[in-house]
Design a protein around this motif. Structure first.
Motif, PDB file in Angstrom:
ATOM      1  N   THR A 172      13.889   1.928   9.117  1.00 21.59           N
ATOM      2  CA  THR A 172      14.775   0.794   8.428  1.00 21.59           C
ATOM      3  C   THR A 172      14.875   1.252   6.919  1.00 21.59           C
ATOM      4  O   THR A 172      12.955   1.308   6.586  1.00 21.59           O
ATOM      5  N   ARG A 173      15.393   0.296   5.941  1.00 17.99           N
ATOM      6  CA  ARG A 173      15.954   0.826   4.467  1.00 17.99           C
ATOM      7  C   ARG A 173      15.558  -1.239   4.456  1.00 17.99           C
ATOM      8  O   ARG A 173      16.709  -1.635   4.493  1.00 17.99           O
ATOM      9  N   ILE A 174      14.453  -1.423   3.621  1.00 13.17           N
ATOM     10  CA  ILE A 174      14.836  -2.817   3.130  1.00 13.17           C
ATOM     11  C   ILE A 174      15.115  -2.732   2.041  1.00 13.17           C
ATOM     12  O   ILE A 174      14.137  -2.160   1.080  1.00 13.17           O
ATOM     13  N   ILE A 175      16.147  -2.871   1.044  1.00 13.32           N
ATOM     14  CA  ILE A 175      16.345  -3.458  -0.361  1.00 13.32           C
ATOM     15  C   ILE A 175      16.569  -4.363  -1.235  1.00 13.32           C
ATOM     16  O   ILE A 175      16.875  -5.179  -0.667  1.00 13.32           O
ATOM     17  N   ILE A 176      15.766  -4.591  -2.043  1.00 11.31           N
ATOM     18  CA  ILE A 176      15.398  -5.924  -2.781  1.00 11.31           C
ATOM     19  C   ILE A 176      16.681  -5.496  -3.736  1.00 11.31           C
ATOM     20  O   ILE A 176      15.933  -4.715  -4.658  1.00 11.31           O
ATOM     21  N   MET A 177      17.178  -6.737  -4.362  1.00 13.55           N
ATOM     22  CA  MET A 177      18.265  -5.976  -5.658  1.00 13.55           C
ATOM     23  C   MET A 177      18.511  -7.857  -6.000  1.00 13.55           C
ATOM     24  O   MET A 177      18.763  -8.605  -5.035  1.00 13.55           O
ATOM     25  N   PRO A 178      18.732  -7.381  -6.632  1.00 15.38           N
ATOM     26  CA  PRO A 178      18.387  -9.009  -8.137  1.00 15.38           C
ATOM     27  C   PRO A 178      20.687  -9.402  -7.253  1.00 15.38           C
ATOM     28  O   PRO A 178      21.017  -8.780  -6.899  1.00 15.38           O
ATOM     29  N   LYS A 179      20.471 -10.884  -7.313  1.00 14.95           N
ATOM     30  CA  LYS A 179      22.140 -11.740  -6.686  1.00 14.95           C
ATOM     31  C   LYS A 179      23.046 -10.453  -7.995  1.00 14.95           C
ATOM     32  O   LYS A 179      22.690 -10.890  -8.937  1.00 14.95           O
ATOM     33  N   ILE A 180      23.746 -10.708  -7.141  1.00 15.72           N
ATOM     34  CA  ILE A 180      25.678 -10.076  -8.381  1.00 15.72           C
ATOM     35  C   ILE A 180      25.511 -10.819  -9.895  1.00 15.72           C
ATOM     36  O   ILE A 180      25.714 -10.817 -10.714  1.00 15.72           O
ATOM     37  N   ASP A 181      26.001 -11.955  -8.985  1.00 18.00           N
ATOM     38  CA  ASP A 181      26.287 -13.333  -9.813  1.00 18.00           C
ATOM     39  C   ASP A 181      25.135 -13.862 -11.179  1.00 18.00           C
ATOM     40  O   ASP A 181      24.943 -13.952 -12.174  1.00 18.00           O
ATOM     41  N   GLN A 182      23.942 -13.603  -9.861  1.00 21.02           N
ATOM     42  CA  GLN A 182      22.443 -14.114 -10.306  1.00 21.02           C
ATOM     43  C   GLN A 182      22.837 -13.203 -12.179  1.00 21.02           C
ATOM     44  O   GLN A 182      22.249 -13.451 -13.353  1.00 21.02           O
TER      45      GLN A 182
ATOM     46  N   GLY B 232       0.671  -1.355   0.187  1.00 18.33           N
ATOM     47  CA  GLY B 232       0.105  -0.464  -0.007  1.00 18.33           C
ATOM     48  C   GLY B 232       0.751   1.364  -0.037  1.00 18.33           C
ATOM     49  O   GLY B 232       1.803   1.421   0.592  1.00 18.33           O
ATOM     50  N   ILE B 233       0.264   2.044  -0.331  1.00 17.33           N
ATOM     51  CA  ILE B 233       0.898   3.161  -0.596  1.00 17.33           C
ATOM     52  C   ILE B 233       0.834   4.855  -0.078  1.00 17.33           C
ATOM     53  O   ILE B 233       1.196   6.057  -0.561  1.00 17.33           O
ATOM     54  N   ASP B 234      -0.668   4.502   0.663  1.00 16.68           N
ATOM     55  CA  ASP B 234      -1.326   5.747   1.570  1.00 16.68           C
ATOM     56  C   ASP B 234      -0.695   5.799   2.379  1.00 16.68           C
ATOM     57  O   ASP B 234      -0.791   6.890   2.868  1.00 16.68           O
ATOM     58  N   ASP B 235      -0.475   4.892   3.384  1.00 18.02           N
ATOM     59  CA  ASP B 235       1.375   5.220   4.396  1.00 18.02           C
ATOM     60  C   ASP B 235       1.955   5.903   4.800  1.00 18.02           C
ATOM     61  O   ASP B 235       3.032   5.599   3.566  1.00 18.02           O
ATOM     62  N   PRO B 236       1.421   7.410   4.869  1.00 18.75           N
ATOM     63  CA  PRO B 236       3.293   7.827   5.268  1.00 18.75           C
ATOM     64  C   PRO B 236       4.558   7.198   5.597  1.00 18.75           C
ATOM     65  O   PRO B 236       4.763   7.909   5.272  1.00 18.75           O
ATOM     66  N   ASP B 237       4.410   6.216   6.685  1.00 20.35           N
ATOM     67  CA  ASP B 237       5.223   5.861   7.371  1.00 20.35           C
ATOM     68  C   ASP B 237       6.655   4.840   6.394  1.00 20.35           C
ATOM     69  O   ASP B 237       6.703   4.085   6.905  1.00 20.35           O
ATOM     70  N   ILE B 238       5.647   4.842   5.153  1.00 22.18           N
ATOM     71  CA  ILE B 238       5.998   3.518   4.402  1.00 22.18           C
ATOM     72  C   ILE B 238       6.178   4.714   2.980  1.00 22.18           C
ATOM     73  O   ILE B 238       5.219   5.046   2.330  1.00 22.18           O
ATOM     74  N   ASN B 239       8.124   4.441   2.188  1.00 18.56           N
ATOM     75  CA  ASN B 239       7.977   4.870   1.026  1.00 18.56           C
ATOM     76  C   ASN B 239       8.635   3.554   0.324  1.00 18.56           C
ATOM     77  O   ASN B 239       9.727   3.606   0.719  1.00 18.56           O
ATOM     78  N   ILE B 240       7.670   4.107  -1.112  1.00 23.74           N
ATOM     79  CA  ILE B 240       8.461   2.921  -1.739  1.00 23.74           C
ATOM     80  C   ILE B 240       9.122   3.291  -3.089  1.00 23.74           C
ATOM     81  O   ILE B 240       8.400   4.252  -4.068  1.00 23.74           O
TER      82      ILE B 240
ATOM     83  N   VAL C 114      17.940  -0.550  -8.133  1.00 21.36           N
ATOM     84  CA  VAL C 114      17.309  -1.213  -6.610  1.00 21.36           C
ATOM     85  C   VAL C 114      16.089  -0.706  -6.613  1.00 21.36           C
ATOM     86  O   VAL C 114      15.225   0.204  -6.432  1.00 21.36           O
ATOM     87  N   VAL C 115      15.045  -2.021  -5.658  1.00 14.33           N
ATOM     88  CA  VAL C 115      13.835  -1.565  -4.660  1.00 14.33           C
ATOM     89  C   VAL C 115      14.103  -1.079  -3.467  1.00 14.33           C
ATOM     90  O   VAL C 115      14.704  -2.169  -2.989  1.00 14.33           O
ATOM     91  N   MET C 116      13.557   0.142  -3.538  1.00 15.50           N
ATOM     92  CA  MET C 116      14.024   0.530  -2.003  1.00 15.50           C
ATOM     93  C   MET C 116      12.813   0.663  -0.896  1.00 15.50           C
ATOM     94  O   MET C 116      11.575   1.310  -1.254  1.00 15.50           O
ATOM     95  N   ILE C 117      12.234  -0.217   0.283  1.00 15.84           N
ATOM     96  CA  ILE C 117      11.414   0.237   1.224  1.00 15.84           C
ATOM     97  C   ILE C 117      12.086   1.185   1.935  1.00 15.84           C
ATOM     98  O   ILE C 117      12.788   0.479   2.624  1.00 15.84           O
ATOM     99  N   SER C 118      11.162   2.211   2.367  1.00 17.26           N
ATOM    100  CA  SER C 118      12.409   3.175   3.990  1.00 17.26           C
ATOM    101  C   SER C 118      10.336   2.743   4.481  1.00 17.26           C
ATOM    102  O   SER C 118       9.410   3.059   4.326  1.00 17.26           O
ATOM    103  N   ILE C 119      11.055   2.312   5.854  1.00 20.03           N
ATOM    104  CA  ILE C 119      10.056   2.225   7.227  1.00 20.03           C
ATOM    105  C   ILE C 119      10.138   3.129   8.213  1.00 20.03           C
ATOM    106  O   ILE C 119      11.190   3.106   8.903  1.00 20.03           O
ATOM    107  N   ALA C 120       9.079   3.965   8.246  1.00 17.27           N
ATOM    108  CA  ALA C 120       9.228   4.733   9.555  1.00 17.27           C
ATOM    109  C   ALA C 120       9.780   4.432  11.064  1.00 17.27           C
ATOM    110  O   ALA C 120       9.010   3.361  11.077  1.00 17.27           O
ATOM    111  N   ASP C 121      10.855   4.572  11.604  1.00 20.73           N
ATOM    112  CA  ASP C 121      11.509   4.323  12.782  1.00 20.73           C
ATOM    113  C   ASP C 121      10.076   4.257  13.805  1.00 20.73           C
ATOM    114  O   ASP C 121       9.805   3.274  14.364  1.00 20.73           O
ATOM    115  N   ASN C 122       8.931   4.833  13.883  1.00 17.08           N
ATOM    116  CA  ASN C 122       7.492   4.870  14.682  1.00 17.08           C
ATOM    117  C   ASN C 122       6.886   3.737  14.710  1.00 17.08           C
ATOM    118  O   ASN C 122       5.765   2.985  15.198  1.00 17.08           O
TER     119      ASN C 122
END
Length: 276
Positions: free
Chosen positions: A253-263, A127-135, A141-149
């Motif tokens: 907290t930032r969650i980074i989803i990325m392809p494996k380098i070797d793959q 969902g993109i309506d939550d101000p505490d989550i930014n994608i 690479v895909v960045m998911i930033s989730i607020a501390d609170n």
């Protein structure tokens, strides 16, 4: 009578002597003319000999120059052939490089397509309506930033129940991409922290990252080979840590989803083989 004979003899002798002198003078004049002609011929002969020698030298020079030109023509032919071969090799090299670049661009395009599809899936799931989550996408690479609170209580690294609901949606997408890696980065503000459990902000950021990794693996079934915890402390802030609001933005907290380098490289190699 004797006197007359003597006088005639003297007259004859005198007249004979005059004739001889004339002949001698004529001969001398003729001799001088011949000598002058001989001198003139000698000068001309010497000039001819000098010119002949010069012409002989010039002839030798022309012969040598002609030989050099023939040799140079042969060398130029060789150089021209080598030059043509070098140009041909250079063109082949450029062609190969262009082909490799084209293949890499195709692979990158495929990767970008996968990344875009991943972002769309995450935005739909989380969902993109939550101000505490930014994608978003940064540097491929895909960045998911989730607020501390949303994830933790202040100064704590225990994951909240509310956060587990968001992480379950993230885990669903990660589990659908087993060939991708998931890096979890913990970020803090610059307010110092130290207690019996935490040594500093480094410690807090690392423990928060490992807490989320454990939830993703233990509770949500994400393959641990895909998970990478990382603590960044307060050294990569989004904004200056000069107000409470800004410090709250930096605690994330930032969650980074990325392809494996070797793959990823395997993807490029497969694309290159298809083009061969």
């Amino acid at each position: 009578m004797r006197k007359l004979v003597f006088l005639v003899s003297v007259i004859s002798l005198v007249m004979g002597s005059c004739g001889t002198k004339k002949k001698i003078a004529a001969l001398e004049a003729q001799n001088k003319e011949i000598q002058d002609l001989l001198n003139s011929c000698t000068v001309k002969l010497n000039a001819c000999l000098t010119e002949k020698e010069a012409m002989a030298n010039q002839n030798e020079f022309l012969k040598k120059n002609n030989t050099d030109l023939i040799n140079n023509m042969g060398n130029m032919t060789t150089l021209t052939t080598q030059g043509a071969q070098n140009i041909e090799k250079a063109l082949e090299t450029i062609k190969e490089k262009d082909l490799k670049i084209s293949r890499m661009q195709d692979a990158l395009t495929k990767k970008d397509s996968v990344t875009l599809a991943l972002v769309t899936s995450l935005k739909r799931e989380v969902g993109i309506d939550d101000p505490d989550i930014n994608i978003n996408v940064e540097k491929g690479v895909v960045m998911i930033s989730i607020a501390d609170n949303l994830l933790f209580k202040s100064g704590s690294y225990d994951v909240s129940d509310r956060a587990k609901g968001v992480l379950a949606k993230v885990a669903k997408v990660v589990n659908s991409k087993p060939d991708f890696e998931c890096m979890v980065e913990g970020h803090t503000d610059n307010v110092p922290i130290k207690n019996t459990v935490l040594l500093d902000n480094w410690d807090l950021s690392v423990k928060r990252a490992t807490s989320i990794v454990r939830v993703l693996h233990n509770d949500l079934g994400v393959n641990p080979k895909q998970l990478i915890p990382a603590g960044r402390s307060y050294y990569i802030p989004l904004v200056e840590n000069d107000t409470p609001e800004n410090r709250a933005k930096n605690r994330r907290t930032r969650i980074i989803i990325m392809p494996k380098i070797d793959q990823f490289y395997e993807m490029i190699e497969k694309e290159m083989k298809k083009q061969q």
